[in-house]
Design an enzyme around this catalytic site. Structure first.
Site, PDB file in Angstrom:
ATOM      1  CG  ASP A  42       5.730 -53.938   9.266  1.00  0.00           C
ATOM      2  OD1 ASP A  42       5.876 -52.834   9.832  1.00  0.00           O
ATOM      3  OD2 ASP A  42       6.472 -54.907   9.443  1.00  0.00           O
ATOM      4  CG  ASP A  46       2.602 -52.432   2.516  1.00  0.00           C
ATOM      5  OD1 ASP A  46       3.593 -51.855   2.991  1.00  0.00           O
ATOM      6  OD2 ASP A  46       2.554 -52.996   1.411  1.00  0.00           O
ATOM      7  CB  SER A  87      -5.631 -26.833   5.780  1.00  0.00           C
ATOM      8  OG  SER A  87      -6.448 -27.768   6.392  1.00  0.00           O
ATOM      9  CG  LEU A  88      -7.873 -22.141   3.270  1.00  0.00           C
ATOM     10  CD1 LEU A  88      -7.295 -21.297   2.153  1.00  0.00           C
ATOM     11  CD2 LEU A  88      -8.992 -21.394   3.977  1.00  0.00           C
ATOM     12  CE  LYS A 129      -4.732 -23.113  -0.697  1.00  0.00           C
ATOM     13  NZ  LYS A 129      -3.680 -24.069  -0.971  1.00  0.00           N
ATOM     14  CB  CYS A 431      14.989 -54.817 -12.166  1.00  0.00           C
ATOM     15  SG  CYS A 431      15.861 -53.361 -11.583  1.00  0.00           S
TER      16      CYS A 431
HETATM   17  S1  IVH Z   1      -5.789 -18.018   4.459  1.00  0.00           S
HETATM   18  C1  IVH Z   1      -7.770 -20.273   8.085  1.00  0.00           C
HETATM   19  N1  IVH Z   1      -4.822 -17.080   2.245  1.00  0.00           N
HETATM   20  O1  IVH Z   1      -3.209 -22.385   1.985  1.00  0.00           O
HETATM   21  C2  IVH Z   1      -6.996 -20.361   6.847  1.00  0.00           C
HETATM   22  N2  IVH Z   1      -4.061 -19.203   2.962  1.00  0.00           N
HETATM   23  O2  IVH Z   1      -5.001 -24.722   2.510  1.00  0.00           O
HETATM   24  C3  IVH Z   1      -5.993 -19.276   6.737  1.00  0.00           C
HETATM   25  N3  IVH Z   1      -2.407 -20.196   1.501  1.00  0.00           N
HETATM   26  O3  IVH Z   1      -1.990 -23.340   5.072  1.00  0.00           O
HETATM   27  C4  IVH Z   1      -5.271 -19.331   5.473  1.00  0.00           C
HETATM   28  N4  IVH Z   1      -2.309 -18.569   0.053  1.00  0.00           N
HETATM   29  O4  IVH Z   1      -0.479 -21.984   3.629  1.00  0.00           O
HETATM   30  C5  IVH Z   1      -4.813 -18.104   3.102  1.00  0.00           C
HETATM   31  N5  IVH Z   1      -4.019 -16.090   0.330  1.00  0.00           N
HETATM   32  C6  IVH Z   1      -4.019 -17.109   1.173  1.00  0.00           C
HETATM   33  C7  IVH Z   1      -3.209 -18.229   0.995  1.00  0.00           C
HETATM   34  C8  IVH Z   1      -3.265 -19.263   1.910  1.00  0.00           C
HETATM   35  C9  IVH Z   1      -1.838 -19.749   0.382  1.00  0.00           C
HETATM   36  C10 IVH Z   1      -2.120 -21.525   2.098  1.00  0.00           C
HETATM   37  C11 IVH Z   1      -1.789 -21.505   3.550  1.00  0.00           C
HETATM   38  C12 IVH Z   1      -2.681 -22.497   4.206  1.00  0.00           C
HETATM   39  C13 IVH Z   1      -3.207 -23.255   3.060  1.00  0.00           C
HETATM   40  C14 IVH Z   1      -4.599 -23.713   3.351  1.00  0.00           C
END
Ligand code: IVH
Length: 701
Positions: A42, A46, A87-88, A129, A431
């Site tokens: 825990d 925390d 992810s990016l 994006k 509170c």
């Molecule tokens: S390309 C290898 N294009 O952003 C990465 N992602 O931070 C392929 N997302 O999980 C993703 N718009 O959900 C791509 N035009 C776009 C996007 C996009 C939103 C999201 C997607 C991904 C996240 C990455």
């Protein structure tokens, strides 16, 4: 490793660390709640939470609302992605984009490769994006066979039935389709449609008879992204069908044939019947990318849907393949984030909200204002320090911002427009819901109500914990009944459960004779309960199952424990020293225990409960005949024959209590090599010290 000073973190470092912290906490949550096998203590949990909160407090624009998940975990079948869904990396400033281009450039050595990726020559696809929910769609011979959410990137959830109801997702690909291909993209909701949906949900809620207007039935979404995610994760596909979901395609996963370029792939997507974002462009060089970024940023507020940046992807797929990935992000793409959308408005009042865990959160009530297409009437002020730091006062004109999935925040005050009579805000020390003291632990930013079991804001959550499997384990009492019983004044605190009579439940909707008898029998069966369960069930902050066990073991009986916790309120007392000497109980946990007992309400709850329930004295397992049963031992220095953890476990199995520091109550100090001050202290106190071999001899090898 020691964590970096929060005030020294750059925004990019903060973003990275937050992502890591969220992942660690999610894993811990899953281990605890879903697998029922906690992997961290825990206190460790925390510490993660505190670190997350302090980073979010410094970079409010990176804070994330805890996602709403309409369907419980485990409601959908798991799907392993053919290729991980990544992810990016984020770029916040132009320099970050330059650095991205540099690192791509530095990846290659052959002149013909380098020429293709030079700063001014590199071909990139730049596109918005989308702030939605990423989804993977598998097509076999052109027919949609599976749809999955991203999940943790490796394993997602099977949402095929729901996704089939989304009109913008083709059931069958038009034209010539490959044998098998996985299409990825974003499910999203437009801002106007999101607002309309919330209005509809609210109207449905208000149309319910008053007794059914319980909190858990009120389901408005915080933003379009949550609305999209919540709509995809519905148990009933017909509900998904009724939600205005849309889809932009932007990537592929496992495929029987690879495309050659990203840009050409978008033409294929369009041929097959997908929507590709109309703002996507093929650009040349970093300057081309930045120009496109500026152009998209300019249109952002007018777009019907939320976007939070521009994604740059290297166009040539062979280069993408060679660049590959670092960790969970590709080297060939980056998300250039937008600053949050801002607006100015009047702050009409500051109200304090009490969350289900007792946290007091200040909320700004605003003159409603349009921020990037969404009407905002409330914003979070985070905490006491934030209000002070920004010197936010009622009557001020404030700058607020909405950053993607975040609750709107107050960024700053427009001092020139401050009315003369505006007074500094005084944060309450009690509170607002129950009047109990609200305290702020050292090193914490959050002030919390100590009225846990009696505070209406927390009571339902606490009662739920009280009856849960690891606590009193009372079956047949779900959240819905707890809320109703609480609202009707039938069960205000745990002891009330034990005073329930068949007559109280008769004539209640959903209760029949059989279910009433079952519930009463389940309650009756818990009139006697193990002390550690009793302690855990009280829901004291930082006192999870493991800590509850430690306390039960160290204090033996409920009476002892209670008396000791009350006595420990004096930090000079022996009771305090004894408490903090217990291994794994530090000053922070001690403080929460003391605060709990300092609140009269809580003592009343515990006393009331003891009239109904007997907490069994703790019995050490298999300790009979053990030479160290009930002895308190402390280890110091390095042991040769076993690890410290193993030594502790052996000692505990033999009925000993293992403490972290030496006190008068210590029976044995076991001294390994390189022992420090503990050995001196033991000598001074006249505590018996044993070498490792003597110790082993004592416990029988
Ligand atoms: S390309 C290898 N294009 O952003 C990465 N992602 O931070 C392929 N997302 O999980 C993703 N718009 O959900 C791509 N035009 C776009 C996007 C996009 C939103 C999201 C997607 C991904 C996240 C990455």
């Amino acid at each position: 490793m020691k964590a970096a000073d929060v005030t020294k973190l750059t925004k990019a470092q903060a973003a990275k660390e937050l992502e890591k912290l969220r992942a660690e906490m999610a894993a811990a949550d899953e281990a605890y709640h879903v697998k029922d096998a906690p992997e961290i203590t825990d206190a460790e949990y925390d510490a993660l939470r505190r670190r997350l909160e302090s980073i979010e407090a410094r970079f409010p624009e990176l804070a994330e609302a805890r996602p709403v998940a309409p369907a419980p975990a485990g409601a959908f079948a798991k799907v392993a992605h053919g290729r991980p869904m990544l992810s990016l990396d984020n770029a916040f400033y132009q320099e970050d984009v330059e650095r991205f281009a540099q690192s791509v450039r530095n990846f290659f050595v052959r002149p013909e490769d380098v020429a293709r990726v030079e700063r001014d020559a590199i071909r990139l696809v730049a596109e918005p994006k989308i702030d939605g929910l990423s989804c993977s769609l598998t097509y076999e011979k052109g027919v949609l066979v599976k749809a999955a959410t991203r999940g943790d990137g490796a394993i997602g959830e099977d949402v095929t039935q729901n996704v089939r109801t989304i009109a913008e997702i083709p059931q069958k690909l038009k034209g010539k389709a490959p044998e098998r291909i996985e299409i990825r993209g974003e499910v999203y909701m437009t801002k106007p449609e999101f607002l309309k949906l919330n209005e509809k949900l609210e109207a449905e809620f208000l149309a319910l008879p008053p007794e059914k207007q319980t909190k858990n039935r009120r389901r408005q979404f915080a933003n379009p992204r949550n609305a999209a995610a919540g709509s995809v994760r519905q148990l009933d596909p017909e509900i998904t069908r009724s939600r205005p979901l849309r889809f932009f395609a932007y990537a592929w996963g496992a495929a029987s044939a690879e495309p050659e370029s990203q840009w050409e792939f978008y033409d294929r997507l369009k041929d097959w019947g997908f929507k590709v974002n109309p703002l996507a462009r093929l650009v040349t060089g970093v300057d081309g990318a930045l120009k496109r970024y500026a152009a998209i940023a300019e249109q952002r507020a007018d777009l019907a849907y939320d976007i939070d940046g521009v994604v740059y992807k290297i166009d040539e797929v062979s280069l993408q393949a060679r660049l590959g990935f670092v960790g969970r992000t590709p080297r060939w793409a980056i998300a250039h984030k937008f600053p949050a959308e801002q607006a100015r408005t009047l702050l009409e009042s500051i109200e304090i909200q009490v969350g289900r865990t007792g946290a007091l959160t200040p909320v700004a009530y605003l003159k409603p204002v349009n921020v990037g297409g969404v009407l905002v009437a409330r914003a979070t002020l985070h905490n006491e320090d934030e209000i002070q730091r920004k010197d936010v006062r009622v009557g001020d004109t404030v700058v607020i911002q909405r950053a993607g999935d975040v609750i709107p925040q107050v960024v700053s005050v427009v001092l020139d427009e401050r009315p003369k009579n505006a007074k500094p805000f005084r944060f309450p020390e009690t509170c607002p819901e129950c009047g109990s003291a609200a305290v702020r632990a050292e090193g914490e930013v959050v002030r919390r109500c100590t009225g846990g079991l009696v505070c209406p804001a927390q009571a339902v959550e606490r009662l739920r914990l009280f009856v849960s499997r690891d606590a009193f384990d009372i079956e047949g009492l779900g959240e819905k009944s707890i809320i109703e019983f609480f609202k009707d004044g039938l069960v205000k605190m745990p002891g009330d459960l034990f005073r329930l009579k068949a007559g109280d439940l008769k004539d209640r909707e959903g209760w029949k004779e059989k279910s009433i008898q079952n519930l009463l029998a389940a309650i009756e069966a818990r009139r006697t309960i193990a002390l550690d369960r009793f302690i855990f069930a009280l829901g004291i902050r930082q006192v999870g199952q493991a800590t509850a066990k430690l306390l039960a073991k160290n204090y033996g009986t409920l009476e002892n424990w209670k008396a000791a916790m009350v006595a420990a309120s004096d930090p000079e007392s022996e009771a305090y020293a004894t408490l903090t000497a217990i291994d794994q109980i530090g000053p922070s946990v001690a403080e929460d225990l003391i605060a709990f007992f300092a609140e009269e309400h809580n003592r009343t709850v515990v006393d009331d409960l003891t009239h109904e329930v007997t907490a069994e004295a703790f019995v050490a397992p298999s300790a009979t005949g053990s030479p160290i049963a009930d002895k308190t031992v402390v280890f110091t220095g390095t042991l040769e024959k076993m690890t410290r953890n193993e030594a502790k476990a052996r000692a505990e199995a033999l009925g000993a209590k293992v403490a972290g520091s030496v006190s008068k109550r210590t029976d044995y100090l076991i001294v390994g090599s390189d022992a420090g001050s503990k050995a001196d202290k033991a000598r001074a106190l006249g505590v018996a010290t044993l070498s490792e071999d003597e110790w082993l001899a004592l416990i029988g090898g």
